[in-house]
Design a protein around this motif. Structure first.
Motif, PDB file in Angstrom:
ATOM      1  N   ILE A   1       6.960   5.622  -0.115  1.00  0.00           N
ATOM      2  CA  ILE A   1       7.302   5.419  -1.247  1.00  0.00           C
ATOM      3  C   ILE A   1       6.942   3.755  -1.855  1.00  0.00           C
ATOM      4  N   VAL A   2       6.946   2.967  -0.528  1.00  0.00           N
ATOM      5  CA  VAL A   2       6.594   1.591  -0.527  1.00  0.00           C
ATOM      6  C   VAL A   2       5.248   1.647  -0.819  1.00  0.00           C
ATOM      7  N   GLU A   3       4.354   2.080  -0.044  1.00  0.00           N
ATOM      8  CA  GLU A   3       2.869   2.285  -0.047  1.00  0.00           C
ATOM      9  C   GLU A   3       2.591   2.815  -1.692  1.00  0.00           C
TER      10      GLU A   3
ATOM     11  N   GLY B   1      10.425   6.641   2.991  1.00  0.00           N
ATOM     12  CA  GLY B   1      10.526   5.133   2.679  1.00  0.00           C
ATOM     13  C   GLY B   1       9.248   4.561   2.573  1.00  0.00           C
ATOM     14  N   LYS B   2       8.660   4.586   3.676  1.00  0.00           N
ATOM     15  CA  LYS B   2       7.135   4.081   3.753  1.00  0.00           C
ATOM     16  C   LYS B   2       6.305   4.697   2.735  1.00  0.00           C
TER      17      LYS B   2
ATOM     18  N   LYS C   1       4.181   2.279  -4.640  1.00  0.00           N
ATOM     19  CA  LYS C   1       4.476   1.325  -5.265  1.00  0.00           C
ATOM     20  C   LYS C   1       3.592   0.351  -5.179  1.00  0.00           C
ATOM     21  N   LYS C   2       3.035  -0.245  -3.898  1.00  0.00           N
ATOM     22  CA  LYS C   2       2.010  -1.106  -3.879  1.00  0.00           C
ATOM     23  C   LYS C   2       0.594  -0.581  -4.590  1.00  0.00           C
TER      24      LYS C   2
END
Length: 107
Positions: free
Chosen positions: A49-51, A46-47, A53-54
Motif C-alpha cells: 500500500i505504501v509503495e 502494508g508495504k 501511494k508513493k
C-alpha cells in the motif's frame, strides 16, 4: 431545518460499513486461512500500500509539473531569413519618338 450533505462516500453507501460482529468474523477467517503467517501477510500488504501511494504521488507530481510549467522550448524557433533580392517587374519606358502612322494602300 434541512441539512445539506456535502460529501457522500459511494462505497459505504452501497455495501454498508462492517460492524463489530462482521469484523470479528473477518478476523477469524483471516486467522484460519493465514495462521502464523498473518503478521507477515499484514506487513507485506502494508508495504504494498505504501509503495502504491508513493507511485501515485510521483505520477501526480509529474502531471502537476508538466501542466503548470510555462517554460520556453529549449530549441528556439529559427528567425526568418531576410531577402536581399528585390522583385523586379518590367519597367515602363516612355517611347523616344512619336508613333508612326502606317498608310494602308488600297488597290
Amino acid at each position: 431545518m434541512f441539512q445539506t450533505i456535502t460529501h457522500i462516500n459511494a462505497v459505504p453507501a452501497i455495501f454498508g460499513m462492517p460492524g463489530g460482529y462482521e469484523m470479528i468474523i473477518v478476523g477469524i477467517i483471516a486467522l484460519l486461512l493465514f495462521g502464523k503467517r498473518l503478521p507477515e501477510v499484514a506487513r507485506s500488504l502494508g508495504k504494498g500500500i505504501v509503495e502504491f501511494k508513493k507511485g501515485v504521488s510521483g505520477i501526480e507530481d509529474e502531471v502537476n509539473q508538466a501542466s503548470y510549467s510555462h517554460k520556453q522550448p529549449e530549441t528556439p524557433r529559427p528567425a526568418p531569413e531576410e531577402r536581399s533580392e528585390e522583385f523586379s517587374a518590367p519597367k515602363f519606358e516612355v517611347p523616344s519618338s512619336e508613333p508612326k502612322e502606317e498608310k494602308s494602300e488600297q488597290a
